[in-house]
Design an enzyme around this catalytic site. Sequence first.
Site, PDB file in Angstrom:
ATOM      1  N   GLY A  76       0.819  -1.181   0.120  1.00  0.00           N
ATOM      2  CA  GLY A  76      -0.078   0.203  -0.050  1.00  0.00           C
ATOM      3  C   GLY A  76       0.855   1.185  -0.094  1.00  0.00           C
ATOM      4  O   GLY A  76       1.953   1.216   0.083  1.00  0.00           O
ATOM      5  N   CYS A 103       5.364  -6.039   1.495  1.00  0.00           N
ATOM      6  CA  CYS A 103       5.773  -4.699   1.561  1.00  0.00           C
ATOM      7  C   CYS A 103       5.111  -3.929   2.763  1.00  0.00           C
ATOM      8  O   CYS A 103       5.396  -4.389   3.854  1.00  0.00           O
ATOM      9  CB  CYS A 103       5.423  -4.202   0.221  1.00  0.00           C
ATOM     10  N   TYR A 104       4.017  -2.970   2.381  1.00  0.00           N
ATOM     11  CA  TYR A 104       3.326  -2.549   3.532  1.00  0.00           C
ATOM     12  C   TYR A 104       2.837  -3.483   4.538  1.00  0.00           C
ATOM     13  O   TYR A 104       2.830  -3.075   5.994  1.00  0.00           O
ATOM     14  CB  TYR A 104       2.298  -1.508   3.004  1.00  0.00           C
ATOM     15  N   HIS A 190       7.649  -7.443  -4.314  1.00  0.00           N
ATOM     16  CA  HIS A 190       6.560  -8.042  -4.723  1.00  0.00           C
ATOM     17  C   HIS A 190       6.558  -9.179  -5.248  1.00  0.00           C
ATOM     18  O   HIS A 190       6.617  -9.291  -6.362  1.00  0.00           O
ATOM     19  CB  HIS A 190       5.901  -6.773  -5.580  1.00  0.00           C
ATOM     20  N   GLU A 192       4.008 -10.752  -6.494  1.00  0.00           N
ATOM     21  CA  GLU A 192       2.643 -10.786  -7.401  1.00  0.00           C
ATOM     22  C   GLU A 192       2.970 -10.300  -8.842  1.00  0.00           C
ATOM     23  O   GLU A 192       2.554 -10.602  -9.704  1.00  0.00           O
ATOM     24  CB  GLU A 192       1.751 -10.343  -6.786  1.00  0.00           C
ATOM     25  N   ASP A 249     -18.358 -14.449 -21.307  1.00  0.00           N
ATOM     26  CA  ASP A 249     -18.774 -14.628 -20.059  1.00  0.00           C
ATOM     27  C   ASP A 249     -20.311 -15.051 -20.192  1.00  0.00           C
ATOM     28  O   ASP A 249     -20.885 -15.713 -19.404  1.00  0.00           O
ATOM     29  CB  ASP A 249     -18.904 -12.894 -19.461  1.00  0.00           C
ATOM     30  N   LYS A 391     -11.506 -13.963 -15.401  1.00  0.00           N
ATOM     31  CA  LYS A 391     -11.787 -14.228 -16.803  1.00  0.00           C
ATOM     32  C   LYS A 391     -10.956 -15.437 -17.428  1.00  0.00           C
ATOM     33  O   LYS A 391     -11.490 -16.542 -17.831  1.00  0.00           O
ATOM     34  CB  LYS A 391     -11.290 -13.161 -17.764  1.00  0.00           C
TER      35      LYS A 391
END
Length: 535
Positions: A76, A103-104, A190, A192, A249, A391
Amino acid sequence: MTTSERTVKHDPRNEAASQPGADPRGILIVDLGTQYAQLIARRIREAHTWCEIAPPRKALEYAARMNLAGIVLSGGPASVYADDAPEVPRQLLELGVPVLGICYGMQWMSQELGGSVQGADKREFGRRAIHVERAQGIFEGVTGDTLVWMSHGDQVVRLPAGFEVYASSDTCPFAAVGDPARGFFGVQFHPEVSHTQLGTEFITNFVYKVCGLKGDWQPASIVEREIEKVRALVGTDGEVVLGLSGGVDSSVAAVLVHKAIGDRLHCIFVDNGLLRHGERDIVEATFKEHMAMDVTIVDATDRFMGSLKGVTDPEQKRRLIGRDFVDVFKHEALRFKSAHFLGQGTLYPDVIESVAAHGGNTAVIKSHHNVGGLPKDLNMTLVEPLRELFKDEVRAIGRFLGIDARIVNRQPFPGPGLAVRIVGEVTSERARILRAADHIVTSEIEAAGLHTGLWQYFAVLLPLRSVGVMGDARTYEYTCALRVVESSDGMTADWAALPTELLRKISSRISNEVRGFNRVVLDISSKPPATIEWE
Ligand code: XMP
């Protein structure tokens, strides 16, 4: 005893989760204002594990209702000691499940447990090498040096009791830390983002080795769970109407609901005259004929074209198409008098409760219209079997359900259809010209096998006429622009370079085969500053 043994053996919910329809065990991601919350979620889902994203003020509520196996505290923009630092409930560290702070999230956890955090002189940003010192926990199977993505101003300078160093870098002695007894881990980088070389492995290790999960969030179990949920909601005699667009979808949503309640599902497909080549036929063949579903096909071309006559403003076009769609759909839906449920292909990114890191309103760039955006005054109960899915998961389920690959792998196509690819006034003639050119673009790119790496590839009609020559005659016709982009989510995009020979072939076919175009140009704009569609 390792943490994975601890979590797997002593948690009775492992058995409960294996019963059909039970909530899967999963990870709660607490969004502390990061831009990457969805990316974290997608990495966890790629490890076939259920997860949900919650803002910190709702984190405990989510944790209580989930079948919780672990928590990820995101990064963040704030400082843990700043006034605007998000308020994170300390009880998250007392729920008896492993926690990964990113991180944060790592800084908050460290401070909360008695460590300390300090601002660095300057922000560390970019790729850095870390040295793995302990190949356990989230680093199981990883040794030596590896590259990670750093983006932080503050860092932990003193560890809480029980924590050990797992990795360090030249600038960050506590690049990764952990308390294996509690299953608490923190990473200053990070994992991710794709710039972190082994990020997926670190997250997968957290999920499997630390939280003890088994990766059972798989298409078969997802389908089974959603079918159960639809049945429970709709009951034994309820009926559902669903706007089928032929996009992935609404198609997957329709097939799932059909599996759950069969003929009590009524699909409505509106042909607005702005569809691509063959689209209506594919929908008819796939759903009506092959899957024997109840599909009403409404040809409303005249109505849409009538509304669009003389309209050139992009937003006005979008509004009119949205309005007409709602009117047509409503008219058809009301014919099913006993249908009190409305099926929609809403996806997880549309329902995540977001955290505004910096407040304020976002500027409206385009007013999106989806077949899903249906009238609230229909007074129907929503049935949204894809509400929990991303998705890529919807595509995986579509394949699992045996839906035609042309639908499952279809590139995104905007609700207003070809209208936003015809700059200026939309007419049936312009739609016909564009449809023919677009079919050449898509079929040539697909025949060359290049479509799998592309986000979208299509033709645009520019109402700009120029002089050309065909045989010995003069022509004065429109311009066709080729739009071919790479993107991972449509939020940003790069124009894609196609091989010269392929461009030559597409251009020559359009000029020779499509009456109405005598010039083909290539759009080499990225997003931003351009958008993907022209209107
Ligand atoms: P832009 O043009 O904003 O498009 O860069 C980003 C992505 O969104 C799609 N798009 C739409 N999708 N209804 C939709 O369902 C719409 O009104 C709409 N407008 C744009 C576009 O195709 C691209 O993938």
